[in-house]
Design an enzyme around this catalytic site. Structure first.
Site, mmCIF file in Angstrom:
data_model
loop_
_atom_site.group_PDB
_atom_site.id
_atom_site.type_symbol
_atom_site.label_atom_id
_atom_site.label_comp_id
_atom_site.label_asym_id
_atom_site.label_seq_id
_atom_site.Cartn_x
_atom_site.Cartn_y
_atom_site.Cartn_z
ATOM 1 C CG ASP A 74 30.551 47.324 28.200
ATOM 2 O OD1 ASP A 74 29.691 46.525 28.424
ATOM 3 O OD2 ASP A 74 31.110 47.940 28.931
ATOM 4 C CG ASN A 143 40.167 53.250 34.201
ATOM 5 O OD1 ASN A 143 38.681 53.256 34.176
ATOM 6 N ND2 ASN A 143 40.899 52.650 33.322
ATOM 7 C CG HIS A 145 36.186 51.843 32.214
ATOM 8 N ND1 HIS A 145 37.360 51.168 32.694
ATOM 9 C CD2 HIS A 145 35.143 51.295 32.852
ATOM 10 C CE1 HIS A 145 36.656 49.974 33.210
ATOM 11 N NE2 HIS A 145 35.340 50.059 33.069
ATOM 12 C CD GLU A 150 39.943 50.883 29.917
ATOM 13 O OE1 GLU A 150 39.472 51.735 30.835
ATOM 14 O OE2 GLU A 150 40.116 49.915 29.901
HETATM 15 C C1 GLP Z 1 33.399 46.942 33.555
HETATM 16 C C2 GLP Z 1 32.298 47.344 32.579
HETATM 17 C C3 GLP Z 1 31.606 48.749 32.805
HETATM 18 C C4 GLP Z 1 31.482 48.735 34.504
HETATM 19 C C5 GLP Z 1 32.673 48.675 35.184
HETATM 20 C C6 GLP Z 1 32.788 48.548 36.618
HETATM 21 O O1 GLP Z 1 34.642 47.303 32.986
HETATM 22 N N1 GLP Z 1 32.529 47.240 31.064
HETATM 23 O O2 GLP Z 1 30.178 48.678 32.215
HETATM 24 O O3 GLP Z 1 30.837 50.031 34.778
HETATM 25 O O4 GLP Z 1 33.343 47.146 34.826
HETATM 26 O O5 GLP Z 1 32.233 47.530 37.331
HETATM 27 P P1 GLP Z 1 31.721 47.011 38.778
HETATM 28 O O6 GLP Z 1 30.344 47.623 38.732
HETATM 29 O O7 GLP Z 1 31.892 45.666 38.587
HETATM 30 O O8 GLP Z 1 32.592 47.556 39.787
#
Ligand code: GLP
Length: 244
Positions: A74, A143, A145, A150
């Site tokens: 993404d 949440n 995702h 989402e």
């Molecule tokens: C972002 C990314 C996700 C990732 C998530 C969790 O929203 N788009 O791909 O998994 O954050 O991030 P973290 O690993 O920093 O908790």
């Protein structure tokens, strides 16, 4: 915790470092078997350690990415790759600047594209042309995702443009100067794109993910909790630490 109602393989790691090493080992093995492997990459603090392990292995001459390809999950919409908060920038800093993967084989959705809908369709086509993703790395949002899919997202979607929830924008604010600077929209591989990967490695780390961990572990499948789509995938390994 015993595994309930799911085909997922759950592996508990004693520490963040061990989780990173275990995850990296799966990537290394894949690359040793198939030099032309196609990897699905993720951003966030969770996979940083795994990328460090891959860089270390590359620097030690254990492996080469010269024939491999990658597709990131993404990117934010409206910020350029030079922006330090962009996922392009993150990936360069944490991985691509330190390994020998060829620039033309590195793909991150172009969030600053003028025709974002076309960028999304072209992204899935490019993945298909590359032969599909061999291993998709995932983190998980608080949440539930995955990528930027989402809660409420249809499981059938390919790469698409999404509006970020307030909780996601707040969670990701640390990468920006203020909440107002966090983009409101992103381009993300859809859940179907992720499900098309041959293998999925999901990393879960830390107390902030406790609820997400429990919900995923419960085995319930619902669009309210996007990661639950993975229960329908045949080859998912979850490596977790710091949750119970
Ligand atoms: C972002 C990314 C996700 C990732 C998530 C969790 O929203 N788009 O791909 O998994 O954050 O991030 P973290 O690993 O920093 O908790």
């Amino acid at each position: 915790m015993a595994s309930v109602n799911t085909n997922m393989k759950w592996i508990e790691a004693a520490s963040y470092e061990e989780m990173s090493k275990m995850g990296a080992a799966i990537f290394k093995e894949q690359l040793k078997q198939v030099k032309t492997s196609v990897f699905g990459m993720a951003t966030g603090s969770t996979p940083e350690g795994l990328y460090k392990e891959l860089v270390k292995a590359y620097e030690a001459g254990e492996l080469s990415f010269a024939e491999a390809k990658s597709f990131n999950l993404d990117e934010y919409i409206g910020i350029t790759p030079e922006n330090k908060a962009s996922y392009h920038y993150f990936m360069d800093e944490n991985l691509f600047a330190h390994i020998d993967m060829k620039r033309e084989n590195i793909h991150v959705p172009a969030g600053s594209s003028e025709d974002i809908e076309k960028t999304a369709t072209d992204y899935d086509a490019a993945i298909a042309t590359a032969g599909g993703i061999d291993i998709q790395l995932l983190g998980i949002g608080v949440n539930g995702h995955i990528g930027f899919n989402e809660p409420g997202t249809a499981f059938e979607l390919g790469t698409n443009v999404v509006e970020l929830t307030q909780s996601t924008r707040e969670a990701n604010q640390i990468y920006f100067d203020s909440i107002d600077d966090v983009p409101t929209h992103a381009i993300t591989m859809g859940i179907q794109t992720i499900m098309n990967a041959k293998k999925v490695v999901l990393l879960i780390s830390g107390a902030s993910k406790q609820e997400a961990y429990e919900r995923l572990h419960s085995g319930e499948i619902t669009t309210d909790f996007p990661a639950s789509a993975l229960h329908n995938h045949k080859d998912v390994t979850v490596i977790y630490t710091g949750v119970k």
